[in-house]
Scaffold this motif. Structure first.
Motif, PDB file in Angstrom:
ATOM      1  N   SER A  18       8.483  -6.801  -8.904  1.00  8.24           N
ATOM      2  CA  SER A  18       8.113  -6.767  -7.492  1.00  8.24           C
ATOM      3  C   SER A  18       6.643  -6.387  -7.361  1.00  8.24           C
ATOM      4  O   SER A  18       6.020  -5.910  -8.316  1.00  8.24           O
ATOM      5  CB  SER A  18       8.973  -5.746  -6.752  1.00  8.24           C
ATOM      6  OG  SER A  18       8.668  -4.438  -7.221  1.00  8.24           O
ATOM      7  N   ILE A  19       6.094  -6.563  -6.174  1.00  8.59           N
ATOM      8  CA  ILE A  19       4.714  -6.154  -5.935  1.00  8.59           C
ATOM      9  C   ILE A  19       4.554  -4.647  -6.128  1.00  8.59           C
ATOM     10  O   ILE A  19       3.560  -4.176  -6.676  1.00  8.59           O
ATOM     11  CB  ILE A  19       4.229  -6.583  -4.527  1.00  8.59           C
ATOM     12  CG1 ILE A  19       2.755  -6.203  -4.292  1.00  8.59           C
ATOM     13  CG2 ILE A  19       5.128  -6.024  -3.438  1.00  8.59           C
ATOM     14  CD1 ILE A  19       1.777  -6.912  -5.179  1.00  8.59           C
ATOM     15  N   ASP A  20       5.564  -3.881  -5.755  1.00  5.92           N
ATOM     16  CA  ASP A  20       5.500  -2.429  -5.950  1.00  5.92           C
ATOM     17  C   ASP A  20       5.422  -2.076  -7.430  1.00  5.92           C
ATOM     18  O   ASP A  20       4.657  -1.195  -7.837  1.00  5.92           O
ATOM     19  CB  ASP A  20       6.725  -1.756  -5.340  1.00  5.92           C
ATOM     20  CG  ASP A  20       6.834  -1.986  -3.852  1.00  5.92           C
ATOM     21  OD1 ASP A  20       6.358  -1.144  -3.081  1.00  5.92           O
ATOM     22  OD2 ASP A  20       7.396  -3.019  -3.460  1.00  5.92           O
ATOM     23  N   SER A  21       6.213  -2.775  -8.244  1.00  6.26           N
ATOM     24  CA  SER A  21       6.198  -2.527  -9.687  1.00  6.26           C
ATOM     25  C   SER A  21       4.866  -2.934 -10.302  1.00  6.26           C
ATOM     26  O   SER A  21       4.346  -2.254 -11.189  1.00  6.26           O
ATOM     27  CB  SER A  21       7.340  -3.289 -10.364  1.00  6.26           C
ATOM     28  OG  SER A  21       8.588  -2.808  -9.935  1.00  6.26           O
ATOM     29  N   VAL A  23       1.940  -2.938  -8.833  1.00  3.21           N
ATOM     30  CA  VAL A  23       0.971  -1.908  -8.457  1.00  3.21           C
ATOM     31  C   VAL A  23       1.109  -0.692  -9.370  1.00  3.21           C
ATOM     32  O   VAL A  23       0.107  -0.137  -9.853  1.00  3.21           O
ATOM     33  CB  VAL A  23       1.167  -1.492  -6.985  1.00  3.21           C
ATOM     34  CG1 VAL A  23       0.281  -0.289  -6.646  1.00  3.21           C
ATOM     35  CG2 VAL A  23       0.858  -2.654  -6.056  1.00  3.21           C
ATOM     36  N   SER A  24       2.329  -0.293  -9.634  1.00  9.83           N
ATOM     37  CA  SER A  24       2.575   0.852 -10.515  1.00  9.83           C
ATOM     38  C   SER A  24       2.074   0.579 -11.922  1.00  9.83           C
ATOM     39  O   SER A  24       1.497   1.466 -12.576  1.00  9.83           O
ATOM     40  CB  SER A  24       4.073   1.163 -10.544  1.00  9.83           C
ATOM     41  OG  SER A  24       4.335   2.266 -11.382  1.00  9.83           O
ATOM     42  N   PHE A 101      -3.141  -6.383  -2.066  1.00 10.61           N
ATOM     43  CA  PHE A 101      -3.461  -5.635  -3.283  1.00 10.61           C
ATOM     44  C   PHE A 101      -4.878  -5.968  -3.712  1.00 10.61           C
ATOM     45  O   PHE A 101      -5.321  -7.104  -3.593  1.00 10.61           O
ATOM     46  CB  PHE A 101      -2.453  -6.017  -4.373  1.00 10.61           C
ATOM     47  CG  PHE A 101      -2.656  -5.333  -5.695  1.00 10.61           C
ATOM     48  CD1 PHE A 101      -2.583  -3.959  -5.806  1.00 10.61           C
ATOM     49  CD2 PHE A 101      -2.891  -6.084  -6.840  1.00 10.61           C
ATOM     50  CE1 PHE A 101      -2.751  -3.323  -7.039  1.00 10.61           C
ATOM     51  CE2 PHE A 101      -3.055  -5.471  -8.075  1.00 10.61           C
ATOM     52  CZ  PHE A 101      -2.988  -4.087  -8.177  1.00 10.61           C
ATOM     53  N   TYR A 161      -3.301  -0.813  -2.184  1.00  6.78           N
ATOM     54  CA  TYR A 161      -2.036  -1.500  -1.910  1.00  6.78           C
ATOM     55  C   TYR A 161      -1.610  -1.230  -0.478  1.00  6.78           C
ATOM     56  O   TYR A 161      -1.590  -0.081  -0.032  1.00  6.78           O
ATOM     57  CB  TYR A 161      -0.957  -1.018  -2.881  1.00  6.78           C
ATOM     58  CG  TYR A 161       0.422  -1.560  -2.606  1.00  6.78           C
ATOM     59  CD1 TYR A 161       0.622  -2.906  -2.318  1.00  6.78           C
ATOM     60  CD2 TYR A 161       1.534  -0.717  -2.648  1.00  6.78           C
ATOM     61  CE1 TYR A 161       1.896  -3.411  -2.074  1.00  6.78           C
ATOM     62  CE2 TYR A 161       2.814  -1.210  -2.408  1.00  6.78           C
ATOM     63  CZ  TYR A 161       2.985  -2.560  -2.130  1.00  6.78           C
ATOM     64  OH  TYR A 161       4.245  -3.052  -1.886  1.00  6.78           O
ATOM     65  N   PRO A 163       1.622  -1.852   1.612  1.00  7.11           N
ATOM     66  CA  PRO A 163       3.017  -2.310   1.671  1.00  7.11           C
ATOM     67  C   PRO A 163       3.426  -2.836   3.045  1.00  7.11           C
ATOM     68  O   PRO A 163       4.457  -3.493   3.175  1.00  7.11           O
ATOM     69  CB  PRO A 163       3.809  -1.050   1.301  1.00  7.11           C
ATOM     70  CG  PRO A 163       2.921   0.083   1.680  1.00  7.11           C
ATOM     71  CD  PRO A 163       1.517  -0.393   1.418  1.00  7.11           C
ATOM     72  N   GLU A 164       2.605  -2.579   4.063  1.00  4.07           N
ATOM     73  CA  GLU A 164       2.901  -3.052   5.420  1.00  4.07           C
ATOM     74  C   GLU A 164       2.085  -4.296   5.767  1.00  4.07           C
ATOM     75  O   GLU A 164       1.856  -4.596   6.944  1.00  4.07           O
ATOM     76  CB  GLU A 164       2.586  -1.936   6.436  1.00  4.07           C
ATOM     77  CG  GLU A 164       3.357  -0.645   6.203  1.00  4.07           C
ATOM     78  CD  GLU A 164       4.859  -0.827   6.327  1.00  4.07           C
ATOM     79  OE1 GLU A 164       5.271  -1.644   7.190  1.00  4.07           O
ATOM     80  OE2 GLU A 164       5.596  -0.196   5.566  1.00  4.07           O
TER      81      GLU A 164
END
Length: 199
Positions: A18-21, A23-24, A101, A161, A163-164
């Motif tokens: 995912s995009i969250d992963s 970024v991490s 991002f 990043y 997220p919104e």
């Protein structure tokens, strides 16, 4: 989801994140990977030493998903995201709601930008990318636009990043302004356009 491969030479898909992963992974890499990034950044871009390290590093795709292996003949649906490659500039308006991002590239000299865009197809990706770059007033690396574009996973502890984020809509050859709606309504509106772009 963004698909990950082992390196430029081994294009079999080994993971989807995912995009969250993603970024991490960029903000908090393993110590082993951080050592590789530190090593490659010692050398000038396109030097033999730089290229030898770069070709061993994992990469991800942005604009499209692929079936099993990264190749134009295996191209699938749009992810709803678009990658922009920027050389030697950090003059980016991060207040723009469609910028998802933003981080330093693996060379530590350029920048990688991911933008939310609905309506990208293999046939229009060149036009869409240039339109988005123009809208964001970004000096684009024209050589970095392709359907099967691979981006080396970088390191940037301060990677931006949002997220919104919202989405651009590319329809009938026109890049439409961002819908600045948020929350549940904005989510379903973006989802509607995402689904509609494939029919």
């Amino acid at each position: 989801m963004f698909q990950v491969i082992e390196n430029w030479q081994k294009r079999k898909i080994i993971d989807s994140v995912s995009i969250d992963s993603l970024v991490s992974m960029v903000r908090n890499p393993s110590n082993e990977y951080l050592k590789k990034v530190s090593e490659i950044r010692k050398y000038p871009r396109k030097s033999k030493e730089y290229d030898n390290i770069k070709k061993t590093l994992p990469c991800f795709t942005t604009a499209f998903n692929f079936r099993g292996y990264i190749s134009n003949k295996n191209i699938g649906k749009s992810t709803g995201y678009l990658y922009l490659d920027i050389d030697d500039s950090d003059n980016i308006d991060l207040e723009h709601p469609s910028i998802v991002f933003y981080c330093k590239s693996i060379s530590n000299k350029g920048y990688s930008v991911i933008v939310g865009v609905i309506g990208v197809t293999p046939d229009n990706i060149q036009k869409v990318t240039r339109s988005v770059a123009q809208e964001l007033d970004i000096k684009l690396d024209e050589d970095a636009i392709s359907k099967d574009r691979l981006t080396v996973i970088s390191y940037d502890i301060n990677a931006y990043y949002n997220p919104e984020h919202t989405y651009f809509l590319y329809e009938n050859g026109i890049l439409k302004p961002v819908e600045k709606s948020t929350g549940v309504t904005g989510f379903f509106k973006s989802l509607f356009w995402f689904i509609r772009s494939f029919f």
